[in-house]
Design an enzyme around this catalytic site. Structure first.
Site, PDB file in Angstrom:
ATOM      1  CB  ILE A   1      90.696  62.720  73.176  1.00 56.92           C
ATOM      2  CG1 ILE A   1      89.172  62.707  73.764  1.00 56.92           C
ATOM      3  CG2 ILE A   1      90.865  62.565  71.710  1.00 56.92           C
ATOM      4  CD1 ILE A   1      88.673  64.050  73.434  1.00 56.92           C
TER       5      ILE A   1
ATOM      6  CG  ASP B   1      99.334  66.334  78.852  1.00 54.96           C
ATOM      7  OD1 ASP B   1      99.495  67.264  80.009  1.00 54.96           O
ATOM      8  OD2 ASP B   1      98.583  65.960  78.388  1.00 54.96           O
TER       9      ASP B   1
ATOM     10  CB  THR C   1      89.917  66.314  66.287  1.00 56.00           C
ATOM     11  OG1 THR C   1      91.024  65.682  67.237  1.00 56.00           O
ATOM     12  CG2 THR C   1      90.200  65.737  65.120  1.00 56.00           C
TER      13      THR C   1
ATOM     14  NE  ARG D   1      86.322  73.628  72.562  1.00 59.03           N
ATOM     15  CZ  ARG D   1      84.989  73.726  72.577  1.00 59.03           C
ATOM     16  NH1 ARG D   1      84.236  74.024  71.473  1.00 59.03           N
ATOM     17  NH2 ARG D   1      84.356  73.478  73.638  1.00 59.03           N
TER      18      ARG D   1
ATOM     19  CG  ASP E   1      86.149  67.994  63.428  1.00 62.97           C
ATOM     20  OD1 ASP E   1      85.150  67.813  62.538  1.00 62.97           O
ATOM     21  OD2 ASP E   1      85.911  67.540  64.485  1.00 62.97           O
TER      22      ASP E   1
ATOM     23  CD  GLU F   1      83.861  75.057  65.272  1.00 66.21           C
ATOM     24  OE1 GLU F   1      83.104  75.009  66.467  1.00 66.21           O
ATOM     25  OE2 GLU F   1      84.706  74.598  65.200  1.00 66.21           O
TER      26      GLU F   1
ATOM     27  CG  HIS G   1      83.392  71.100  66.245  1.00 67.73           C
ATOM     28  ND1 HIS G   1      83.595  72.021  66.882  1.00 67.73           N
ATOM     29  CD2 HIS G   1      83.664  70.227  67.277  1.00 67.73           C
ATOM     30  CE1 HIS G   1      84.241  72.101  68.224  1.00 67.73           C
ATOM     31  NE2 HIS G   1      84.257  70.815  68.212  1.00 67.73           N
TER      32      HIS G   1
END
Length: 331
Positions: free
Chosen positions: A157, A176, A234, A236, A260, A265, A297
């Site tokens: 992604i 990363d 977008t 967690r 998002d 949740e 989400h």
């Protein structure tokens, strides 16, 4: 061989029915959320497919064991809500769908960045409150090509997001823990997250939730960010401290946020048939802020994603029941 699919949305049904017909396998579907109380619906089935952000608990896997169910196939990427130790202890194999459509989530992240960069929320607020439009200093936005975008997480992604932001002319930097061997000249890795925080005009999160990154974005980090910076999540909800984000937006520590996914949740979020009004006070506060775009989400939600999530999840179940090892095995 027969399967049951939990937490089914209306848009998934045609793909479920087609997969069952194509493979000549009985597939039952239900809108029910999978818990230790509802797992009895799976009695007599060979495998379970599910999509939810609420926990898959030890009690649930204990029930799987008693019912003789050995296979759970998730229709999503994240497994941070799965008690993997309990699954292993009860002999339950779990698969996920690691790449149902990276493009869908990446496009949504860019959509949020464009919405916030061009200050659409301020235009909408003026129309909603005053029922009129006129030019305002609050409407003056920024080009993506004038900004540095920091990408955290350069998996499937993240790399798609880099491609899209780069296509709009952005200067892209990335971080990363396990960097790619090649960047193809599209971006530059930084060695320290602090470089992302301090240098980025837009930060887009594309990493899985882990114990290590719980509340990674907190008051200390927001203080390091530019007061003109935008945060896009977008990934967690647990990665961002909700209270600290609220303070950062209200106090001007950062300029805006695309949300998002948010902490805590509920199951209602996954219920496409729910008519309940939103009652979460944080969601309501965010929804009234012109410098915030909050969505349920839904970054993944395209026709391509839904089809792939169903096809891959059910195919993983078929592979496991046939005694073979699926490539998407999590545990």
């Amino acid at each position: 061989m027969k399967f049951i699919v939990y937490n089914v949305r209306d848009d998934e049904i045609p793909f479920i029915e087609k997969w069952g017909k194509d493979h000549k396998i009985e597939v039952k579907y239900t809108t029910t959320t999978l818990t230790q109380e509802t797992v009895q619906e799976a009695a007599g089935f060979d495998g379970v497919s599910c999509l939810q952000t609420i926990p898959y608990s030890k009690e649930l896997f204990d029930a799987f064991n008693k019912m003789g169910i050995k296979y759970l196939s998730l229709r999503n990427v994240g497994v941070d809500n799965v008690d993997l130790a309990a699954a292993k202890g009860n002999g339950v194999q779990i698969t996920n769908v690691p790449a149902y459509s990276p493009e869908s989530i990446a496009e949504f992240a860019v959509t949020m960045a464009l919405y916030l960069s061009r200050r659409v929320g301020y235009m909408k607020q003026q129309l909603d409150q005053n029922h009129q439009f006129h030019f305002s200093p609050n409407f003056m936005g920024r080009l993506i090509s004038d900004q540095t975008v920091g990408i955290i997480g350069t998996g499937r992604i993240g790399r798609e997001a880099i491609k899209l932001f780069k296509g709009l002319g952005a200067n892209v930097i990335a971080y990363d823990k396990y960097p790619q061997k090649s960047t193809n000249g599209q971006f530059v890795y930084v060695k320290d997250l602090a470089d992302i925080y301090t240098k980025s005009d837009i930060i887009s999160i594309h990493m899985p939730a882990t114990d290590d990154n719980y509340h990674q974005f907190n008051h200390e980090v927001f203080e390091q960010m530019k007061d003109t910076a935008l945060l896009i999540n977008t990934a967690r909800g647990s990665i961002v401290d909700t209270n600290d984000l609220m303070y950062a937006l209200q106090s001007g520590e950062i300029a805006g946020a695309g949300i998002d996914t948010i902490e805590a949740e509920t199951a209602d979020l996954q219920d496409s048939r729910s008519t309940k009004q939103v009652s979460d006070p944080d969601v309501l506060k965010f929804s009234m802020m012109p410098n915030v775009l909050i969505t349920p989400h839904s970054a993944f939600h395209t026709s391509e994603s839904v089809r792939n999530m169903i096809d891959i999840s059910l195919s993983n179940l078929m592979t496991m029941v046939n005694g073979e090892k699926p490539k998407d095995l999590v545990n």
